[in-house]
Design a protein around this motif. Structure first.
Motif, PDB file in Angstrom:
ATOM      1  N   MET A   1      19.236  35.182  37.991  1.00  0.00           N
ATOM      2  CA  MET A   1      19.471  36.115  39.063  1.00  0.00           C
ATOM      3  C   MET A   1      20.104  37.376  38.480  1.00  0.00           C
ATOM      4  O   MET A   1      21.006  37.308  37.659  1.00  0.00           O
ATOM      5  CB  MET A   1      20.402  35.488  40.095  1.00  0.00           C
ATOM      6  CG  MET A   1      20.861  36.459  41.157  1.00  0.00           C
ATOM      7  SD  MET A   1      21.886  35.718  42.433  1.00  0.00           S
ATOM      8  CE  MET A   1      20.651  34.890  43.378  1.00  0.00           C
ATOM      9  N   ASP A   2      19.624  38.522  38.921  1.00  0.00           N
ATOM     10  CA  ASP A   2      20.216  39.786  38.517  1.00  0.00           C
ATOM     11  C   ASP A   2      21.166  40.259  39.601  1.00  0.00           C
ATOM     12  O   ASP A   2      20.848  40.201  40.792  1.00  0.00           O
ATOM     13  CB  ASP A   2      19.128  40.840  38.288  1.00  0.00           C
ATOM     14  CG  ASP A   2      18.385  40.603  36.993  1.00  0.00           C
ATOM     15  OD1 ASP A   2      19.015  40.126  36.040  1.00  0.00           O
ATOM     16  OD2 ASP A   2      17.182  40.903  36.947  1.00  0.00           O
ATOM     17  N   PHE A   3      22.313  40.734  39.180  1.00  0.00           N
ATOM     18  CA  PHE A   3      23.338  41.205  40.104  1.00  0.00           C
ATOM     19  C   PHE A   3      23.446  42.719  40.000  1.00  0.00           C
ATOM     20  O   PHE A   3      23.310  43.277  38.914  1.00  0.00           O
ATOM     21  CB  PHE A   3      24.691  40.570  39.759  1.00  0.00           C
ATOM     22  CG  PHE A   3      24.706  39.078  39.916  1.00  0.00           C
ATOM     23  CD1 PHE A   3      24.977  38.509  41.147  1.00  0.00           C
ATOM     24  CD2 PHE A   3      24.441  38.248  38.850  1.00  0.00           C
ATOM     25  CE1 PHE A   3      24.985  37.137  41.305  1.00  0.00           C
ATOM     26  CE2 PHE A   3      24.449  36.867  38.992  1.00  0.00           C
ATOM     27  CZ  PHE A   3      24.724  36.314  40.224  1.00  0.00           C
ATOM     28  N   ALA A   4      23.710  43.371  41.133  1.00  0.00           N
ATOM     29  CA  ALA A   4      23.935  44.815  41.130  1.00  0.00           C
ATOM     30  C   ALA A   4      25.382  45.050  40.713  1.00  0.00           C
ATOM     31  O   ALA A   4      26.308  44.660  41.411  1.00  0.00           O
ATOM     32  CB  ALA A   4      23.677  45.399  42.517  1.00  0.00           C
ATOM     33  N   LEU A   5      25.553  45.668  39.569  1.00  0.00           N
ATOM     34  CA  LEU A   5      26.891  45.948  39.042  1.00  0.00           C
ATOM     35  C   LEU A   5      27.101  47.456  39.111  1.00  0.00           C
ATOM     36  O   LEU A   5      27.056  48.154  38.115  1.00  0.00           O
ATOM     37  CB  LEU A   5      27.009  45.418  37.612  1.00  0.00           C
ATOM     38  CG  LEU A   5      26.725  43.924  37.468  1.00  0.00           C
ATOM     39  CD1 LEU A   5      26.616  43.522  36.006  1.00  0.00           C
ATOM     40  CD2 LEU A   5      27.790  43.099  38.178  1.00  0.00           C
ATOM     41  N   VAL A   6      27.342  47.939  40.324  1.00  0.00           N
ATOM     42  CA  VAL A   6      27.398  49.384  40.573  1.00  0.00           C
ATOM     43  C   VAL A   6      28.769  49.858  41.038  1.00  0.00           C
ATOM     44  O   VAL A   6      28.950  51.039  41.317  1.00  0.00           O
ATOM     45  CB  VAL A   6      26.341  49.791  41.633  1.00  0.00           C
ATOM     46  CG1 VAL A   6      24.939  49.527  41.128  1.00  0.00           C
ATOM     47  CG2 VAL A   6      26.583  49.085  42.957  1.00  0.00           C
ATOM     48  N   SER A   7      29.724  48.948  41.104  1.00  0.00           N
ATOM     49  CA  SER A   7      31.011  49.283  41.719  1.00  0.00           C
ATOM     50  C   SER A   7      31.983  50.007  40.801  1.00  0.00           C
ATOM     51  O   SER A   7      32.932  50.613  41.264  1.00  0.00           O
ATOM     52  CB  SER A   7      31.673  48.015  42.256  1.00  0.00           C
ATOM     53  OG  SER A   7      30.860  47.440  43.255  1.00  0.00           O
ATOM     54  N   GLY A   8      31.781  49.910  39.492  1.00  0.00           N
ATOM     55  CA  GLY A   8      32.682  50.582  38.569  1.00  0.00           C
ATOM     56  C   GLY A   8      33.916  49.783  38.212  1.00  0.00           C
ATOM     57  O   GLY A   8      34.815  50.279  37.536  1.00  0.00           O
ATOM     58  N   ASN A   9      33.986  48.535  38.660  1.00  0.00           N
ATOM     59  CA  ASN A   9      35.121  47.672  38.377  1.00  0.00           C
ATOM     60  C   ASN A   9      34.666  46.227  38.561  1.00  0.00           C
ATOM     61  O   ASN A   9      34.023  45.926  39.572  1.00  0.00           O
ATOM     62  CB  ASN A   9      36.279  47.993  39.331  1.00  0.00           C
ATOM     63  CG  ASN A   9      37.492  47.130  39.112  1.00  0.00           C
ATOM     64  OD1 ASN A   9      37.529  45.993  39.557  1.00  0.00           O
ATOM     65  ND2 ASN A   9      38.482  47.670  38.426  1.00  0.00           N
ATOM     66  N   PRO A  10      34.982  45.334  37.626  1.00  0.00           N
ATOM     67  CA  PRO A  10      34.517  43.943  37.760  1.00  0.00           C
ATOM     68  C   PRO A  10      34.977  43.255  39.040  1.00  0.00           C
ATOM     69  O   PRO A  10      34.238  42.469  39.624  1.00  0.00           O
ATOM     70  CB  PRO A  10      35.102  43.237  36.536  1.00  0.00           C
ATOM     71  CG  PRO A  10      35.462  44.312  35.582  1.00  0.00           C
ATOM     72  CD  PRO A  10      35.721  45.556  36.384  1.00  0.00           C
ATOM     73  N   ALA A  11      36.181  43.550  39.499  1.00  0.00           N
ATOM     74  CA  ALA A  11      36.674  42.916  40.725  1.00  0.00           C
ATOM     75  C   ALA A  11      35.856  43.368  41.939  1.00  0.00           C
ATOM     76  O   ALA A  11      35.509  42.556  42.799  1.00  0.00           O
ATOM     77  CB  ALA A  11      38.154  43.247  40.934  1.00  0.00           C
TER      78      ALA A  11
END
Length: 182
Positions: A1-11
């Motif tokens: 599964m690919d996740f959208a990592l667009v938030s700029g912070n891991p949390a």
């Protein structure tokens, strides 16, 4: 599964693994394998960690506490005490092992270290006086949170690939319909 990592912070990216919170929630952390995949894709660790059902439960509890504290910051209200306790306990956990290698930095650790790293990223963010603003995506159904590091803090969407493009396409279609009817 690919996740959208667009938030700029891991949390904030972990908080985004529960999508569409207000309408029809979709949980991307469906099993331990999904959490393991997210930890690697988010760059928290480089090697797949062993994740069991209890680890997944702790990660989901942490995710909801991270989301609550970020929303508290966004709404300029006092932090929820229960969420503070969950995040602070995770942040006090063991550190990720980092090492410099000929090819870059290696990041390893067990699931507790990985979740601690994610929790610490929010602690540092919320504790920084000069942190960029946390915003919620401008797309009506999206509840993803992100850091707005844009010039003038004018970013409107969590990411262009999904939400920004859809909002812009809908606006374009509306303008075209309006032009045809006039």
């Amino acid at each position: 599964m690919d996740f959208a990592l667009v938030s700029g912070n891991p949390a904030l990216d972990l908080a985004g693994t529960l999508q569409w919170r207000r309408s029809d929630p979709v949980d991307l952390l469906v099993d331990p394998a999904a959490l393991r995949s997210w930890l690697v894709q988010a760059g928290v660790v480089q090697d797949a960690v062993r994740v069991g059902p209890a680890d997944l439960s702790r990660a989901v509890e942490l995710r909801e506490a991270l989301y609550r504290l970020a929303c508290d910051r966004l709404a300029d209200r006092e932090y929820d005490e229960a969420a503070l306790g969950i995040v602070n306990r995770a942040a006090a956990g063991p550190p990720i092992e980092i090492a410099l290698t000929p090819t870059g930095v290696r990041r390893r650790g067990d699931v507790d270290a990985a979740l601690g790293e994610v929790a610490r990223s929010l602690v540092v963010l919320l504790g920084a006086a000069d942190a960029p603003p946390i915003k919620e995506c401008g797309r009506a159904a999206c509840t993803r949170l992100y850091l707005d590091r844009s010039r003038g803090a004018r970013r409107s969407w969590c990411g262009m690939e999904e939400c920004g493009n859809r909002v812009k396409a809908a606006a374009y279609r509306a303008r075209r319909r309006a032009a045809r009817t006039s």
